[in-house]
Design a protein around this motif. Structure first.
Motif, mmCIF file in Angstrom:
data_model
loop_
_atom_site.group_PDB
_atom_site.id
_atom_site.type_symbol
_atom_site.label_atom_id
_atom_site.label_comp_id
_atom_site.label_asym_id
_atom_site.label_seq_id
_atom_site.Cartn_x
_atom_site.Cartn_y
_atom_site.Cartn_z
ATOM 1 N N ASP A 220 0.854 -1.185 0.000
ATOM 2 C CA ASP A 220 0.000 0.000 0.000
ATOM 3 C C ASP A 220 0.892 1.240 0.000
ATOM 4 O O ASP A 220 2.111 1.157 0.187
ATOM 5 C CB ASP A 220 -0.894 -0.019 1.245
ATOM 6 C CG ASP A 220 -2.125 0.869 1.132
ATOM 7 O OD1 ASP A 220 -2.181 1.719 0.223
ATOM 8 O OD2 ASP A 220 -3.032 0.711 1.974
ATOM 9 N N GLY A 221 0.282 2.402 -0.207
ATOM 10 C CA GLY A 221 1.002 3.662 -0.133
ATOM 11 C C GLY A 221 0.033 4.809 0.046
ATOM 12 O O GLY A 221 -1.184 4.653 -0.125
ATOM 13 N N PHE A 222 0.573 5.972 0.415
ATOM 14 C CA PHE A 222 -0.233 7.164 0.647
ATOM 15 C C PHE A 222 0.113 8.164 -0.447
ATOM 16 O O PHE A 222 1.176 8.776 -0.436
ATOM 17 C CB PHE A 222 0.082 7.726 2.034
ATOM 18 C CG PHE A 222 -0.822 8.852 2.496
ATOM 19 C CD1 PHE A 222 -2.024 9.136 1.864
ATOM 20 C CD2 PHE A 222 -0.465 9.610 3.606
ATOM 21 C CE1 PHE A 222 -2.851 10.163 2.309
ATOM 22 C CE2 PHE A 222 -1.282 10.642 4.059
ATOM 23 C CZ PHE A 222 -2.471 10.914 3.415
ATOM 24 N N LEU A 245 3.519 -9.130 -5.379
ATOM 25 C CA LEU A 245 2.530 -8.735 -4.380
ATOM 26 C C LEU A 245 1.481 -7.804 -4.996
ATOM 27 O O LEU A 245 1.827 -6.869 -5.722
ATOM 28 C CB LEU A 245 3.203 -8.022 -3.212
ATOM 29 C CG LEU A 245 4.069 -8.898 -2.308
ATOM 30 C CD1 LEU A 245 4.845 -8.036 -1.315
ATOM 31 C CD2 LEU A 245 3.202 -9.918 -1.559
ATOM 32 N N PRO A 246 0.197 -8.021 -4.703
ATOM 33 C CA PRO A 246 -0.841 -7.094 -5.170
ATOM 34 C C PRO A 246 -0.742 -5.769 -4.446
ATOM 35 O O PRO A 246 -0.105 -5.667 -3.385
ATOM 36 C CB PRO A 246 -2.139 -7.823 -4.818
ATOM 37 C CG PRO A 246 -1.780 -8.689 -3.654
ATOM 38 C CD PRO A 246 -0.357 -9.114 -3.883
ATOM 39 N N VAL A 247 -1.363 -4.739 -5.006
ATOM 40 C CA VAL A 247 -1.259 -3.402 -4.423
ATOM 41 C C VAL A 247 -2.622 -2.841 -4.052
ATOM 42 O O VAL A 247 -3.663 -3.268 -4.551
ATOM 43 C CB VAL A 247 -0.532 -2.429 -5.378
ATOM 44 C CG1 VAL A 247 0.882 -2.924 -5.674
ATOM 45 C CG2 VAL A 247 -1.312 -2.221 -6.678
ATOM 46 N N ALA A 260 -6.843 7.362 -7.844
ATOM 47 C CA ALA A 260 -7.721 6.251 -8.226
ATOM 48 C C ALA A 260 -7.317 5.698 -9.587
ATOM 49 O O ALA A 260 -7.305 4.478 -9.800
ATOM 50 C CB ALA A 260 -9.174 6.719 -8.248
ATOM 51 N N GLU A 261 -6.969 6.582 -10.511
ATOM 52 C CA GLU A 261 -6.522 6.127 -11.829
ATOM 53 C C GLU A 261 -5.190 5.387 -11.741
ATOM 54 O O GLU A 261 -4.971 4.382 -12.430
ATOM 55 C CB GLU A 261 -6.390 7.325 -12.768
ATOM 56 C CG GLU A 261 -7.723 7.934 -13.170
ATOM 57 C CD GLU A 261 -7.544 9.144 -14.047
ATOM 58 O OE1 GLU A 261 -7.341 8.969 -15.271
ATOM 59 O OE2 GLU A 261 -7.600 10.276 -13.524
ATOM 60 N N LEU A 262 -4.301 5.877 -10.890
ATOM 61 C CA LEU A 262 -3.026 5.192 -10.691
ATOM 62 C C LEU A 262 -3.254 3.790 -10.151
ATOM 63 O O LEU A 262 -2.666 2.813 -10.641
ATOM 64 C CB LEU A 262 -2.147 5.984 -9.727
ATOM 65 C CG LEU A 262 -0.837 5.313 -9.316
ATOM 66 C CD1 LEU A 262 0.116 5.242 -10.502
ATOM 67 C CD2 LEU A 262 -0.193 6.064 -8.151
ATOM 68 N N ALA A 263 -4.117 3.681 -9.145
ATOM 69 C CA ALA A 263 -4.416 2.366 -8.571
ATOM 70 C C ALA A 263 -4.975 1.436 -9.644
ATOM 71 O O ALA A 263 -4.565 0.275 -9.756
ATOM 72 C CB ALA A 263 -5.402 2.515 -7.418
ATOM 73 N N ALA A 264 -5.904 1.940 -10.434
ATOM 74 C CA ALA A 264 -6.507 1.117 -11.482
ATOM 75 C C ALA A 264 -5.472 0.704 -12.526
ATOM 76 O O ALA A 264 -5.501 -0.431 -13.021
ATOM 77 C CB ALA A 264 -7.654 1.881 -12.141
ATOM 78 N N HIS A 265 -4.562 1.599 -12.845
ATOM 79 C CA HIS A 265 -3.511 1.287 -13.828
ATOM 80 C C HIS A 265 -2.700 0.075 -13.398
ATOM 81 O O HIS A 265 -2.265 -0.723 -14.237
ATOM 82 C CB HIS A 265 -2.599 2.498 -14.010
ATOM 83 C CG HIS A 265 -1.433 2.250 -14.926
ATOM 84 N ND1 HIS A 265 -1.574 2.169 -16.301
ATOM 85 C CD2 HIS A 265 -0.108 2.041 -14.671
ATOM 86 C CE1 HIS A 265 -0.393 1.935 -16.846
ATOM 87 N NE2 HIS A 265 0.518 1.847 -15.878
ATOM 88 N N TYR A 266 -2.511 -0.064 -12.093
ATOM 89 C CA TYR A 266 -1.747 -1.196 -11.567
ATOM 90 C C TYR A 266 -2.648 -2.366 -11.155
ATOM 91 O O TYR A 266 -2.182 -3.307 -10.518
ATOM 92 C CB TYR A 266 -0.888 -0.744 -10.384
ATOM 93 C CG TYR A 266 0.381 -0.043 -10.829
ATOM 94 C CD1 TYR A 266 1.532 -0.768 -11.096
ATOM 95 C CD2 TYR A 266 0.403 1.332 -11.018
ATOM 96 C CE1 TYR A 266 2.694 -0.125 -11.527
ATOM 97 C CE2 TYR A 266 1.558 1.983 -11.444
ATOM 98 C CZ TYR A 266 2.692 1.240 -11.691
ATOM 99 O OH TYR A 266 3.850 1.873 -12.129
ATOM 100 N N ALA A 268 -4.994 -2.502 -8.921
ATOM 101 C CA ALA A 268 -5.024 -2.573 -7.461
ATOM 102 C C ALA A 268 -6.257 -3.321 -6.957
ATOM 103 O O ALA A 268 -7.340 -3.230 -7.541
ATOM 104 C CB ALA A 268 -5.000 -1.166 -6.861
ATOM 105 N N LEU A 269 -6.083 -4.020 -5.858
ATOM 106 C CA LEU A 269 -7.219 -4.652 -5.200
ATOM 107 C C LEU A 269 -8.233 -3.599 -4.777
ATOM 108 O O LEU A 269 -9.437 -3.779 -4.936
ATOM 109 C CB LEU A 269 -6.751 -5.435 -3.967
ATOM 110 C CG LEU A 269 -5.906 -6.673 -4.214
ATOM 111 C CD1 LEU A 269 -5.364 -7.208 -2.885
ATOM 112 C CD2 LEU A 269 -6.731 -7.750 -4.914
ATOM 113 N N SER A 270 -7.730 -2.487 -4.231
ATOM 114 C CA SER A 270 -8.633 -1.425 -3.784
ATOM 115 C C SER A 270 -7.932 -0.083 -3.848
ATOM 116 O O SER A 270 -6.702 0.005 -3.834
ATOM 117 C CB SER A 270 -9.111 -1.682 -2.343
ATOM 118 O OG SER A 270 -8.057 -1.483 -1.408
#
Length: 411
Positions: A220-222, A245-247, A260-266, A268-270
């Motif tokens: 995870d990250g902030f 590892l999933p992110v 949110a777009e960055l998470a989706a690009h990778y 991400a689980l959530s």
């Protein structure tokens, strides 16, 4: 409820005369089954459905519990916590009451960095001892799975210490613990303001070492102005991908950096918080199945005024989980029942969305939907049995716990 006989190892256990909220994928609403039954063997559900449709063989020789018409839901899942921490930040609470913002508290030396100092000074045993009461409060409300993040160590040894303490919680209590490495949480004092150098340390040294010892189930990250940029988080996520590892991502909480777009690009689980997420972010999340984890505790506690775009998430079919975000600075919340009420009253989630958010969708946000989160054959026998007349009571009440019994892996 009739007295339970102790389940035999490898034996069959049966809960009958119950009303089920199965939360099954594709079922209407909560997947309600009146006059239902659940059978489990070796900690896994082998049948969940109408009692009249249960194979007769399952009732023969089973340890049988008469639920006397009570409701059974899947065991609750808290899919976003910072449960392992030392001390508290009540002084910052007083600062906020006097008008200080989240950013002002952080820049005055408070915030995450103050929790880093406390965690570094604590032993692993201290962390376990301080965290167990918080875990026990969740367990007492029917929680059977808890995600626990690191992120208050911010160096290799203290991050590992935090993750080991989280794993110990699962050894000392009958609960499933999922650990998440949150090394990119804040900048430690020794980094001397150099975010890029610290991100290099996280991505190239700390994360690979944590992964090598199998201490984390996800990364995870902030991603925020007071934390790390999308470009910096991408470097951490690239390292997570190499480590297998999933992110997940703290995204768009205080501003819209397009987390949110960055998470989706990778994939991400959530993506979690999401108060400032725009339509492009919602579309991106929907496209890849990234869950939106809604955290009303932090919104309430820091007196945020920008609500997450629940309407956009509904419009584009983004799945929504609900979690406590238990942490010492911005959400010292250890009640998932109250969290559901807050999600409904503050953000307008429906009863069905709240209950799915702490069961099926919370499991999805942890990558565990194949194992738990619904009452279906093949899944872990994680159950919560309630003294209620209708499921809405679990969202409607405040400060009241109607749990009758909690079952984890059939026990």
């Amino acid at each position: 409820m009739a007295a339970e006989s102790k389940s035999r190892v490898g034996g069959l256990r049966l809960w009958r005369n119950a009303r089920l909220a199965t939360m099954a994928e594709g079922a209407a609403g909560l997947g309600v089954v009146e006059h239902g039954a659940i059978a489990a063997r070796d900690g896994r559900i082998v049948y969940a459905g109408p009692e009249s449709g249960m194979p007769a063989a399952l009732a023969q020789g089973a340890d049988t519990i008469d639920c006397e018409g009570r409701w059974i839901t899947p065991g609750l899942i808290d899919c976003h916590t910072h449960l392992v921490h030392a001390g508290n930040r009540a002084n910052e609470f007083e600062m906020r009451l006097a008008g200080a913002t989240y950013e002002e508290v952080a820049r005055a030396g408070g915030g995450i960095v103050s929790s880093v100092k406390s965690l570094r000074a604590a032993s692993e045993g201290d962390l376990v001892a301080q965290s167990l009461p918080r875990l026990d409060a969740l367990i007492a409300e029917g929680v059977t799975t808890v995600e626990v993040k690191s992120g208050y160590g911010l160096d290799l040894e203290n991050e590992k210490k935090s993750l080991r303490a989280a794993r110990q919680l699962g050894e000392q209590r009958p609960v499933t613990i999922r650990t998440t490495f949150l090394g990119a949480h804040a900048l430690p004092p020794e980094a001397m303001g150099d975010k890029d150098a610290f991100i290099d340390l996280v991505a190239k040294e700390i994360l690979p070492a944590v992964a090598a010892e199998r201490l984390a189930d996800a990364v995870d990250g902030f991603c925020e102005g007071i934390a790390f940029s999308p470009e910096q988080m991408a470097r951490v996520f690239d390292a997570a991908k190499v480590a297998g590892l999933p992110v997940k991502l703290h995204a768009d909480q205080l501003s819209n950096l397009h987390g949110a777009e960055l998470a989706a690009h990778y994939g991400a689980l959530s993506a979690d918080h999401l108060e400032y997420t725009d339509e492009a972010g919602a579309v991106a999340m929907a496209k890849v199945g990234t869950v939106a984890t809604i955290l009303p505790g932090a919104y309430y506690y820091i007196r945020e005024t920008k609500k997450p775009p629940i309407g956009l998430f509904r419009q584009h079919g983004v799945r929504m989980a609900v979690a406590t975000d238990n942490n010492p600075g911005t959400s010292p919340l250890t009640s998932l029942l109250l969290t559901m009420n807050m999600a409904a009253t503050l953000f307008g989630l429906t009863v069905d969305e709240c209950l799915a958010g702490v069961t099926r969708e919370a499991a999805r946000a942890l990558g565990l939907l194949g194992q738990t989160g619904t009452l279906e054959a093949g899944k872990s026998a994680d159950l919560a049995i309630w003294n209620i007349e209708r499921p809405a009571e679990l969202v409607y009440r405040m400060g009241f716990n109607p749990l009758h019994a909690r079952i984890w892996r059939g026990q």
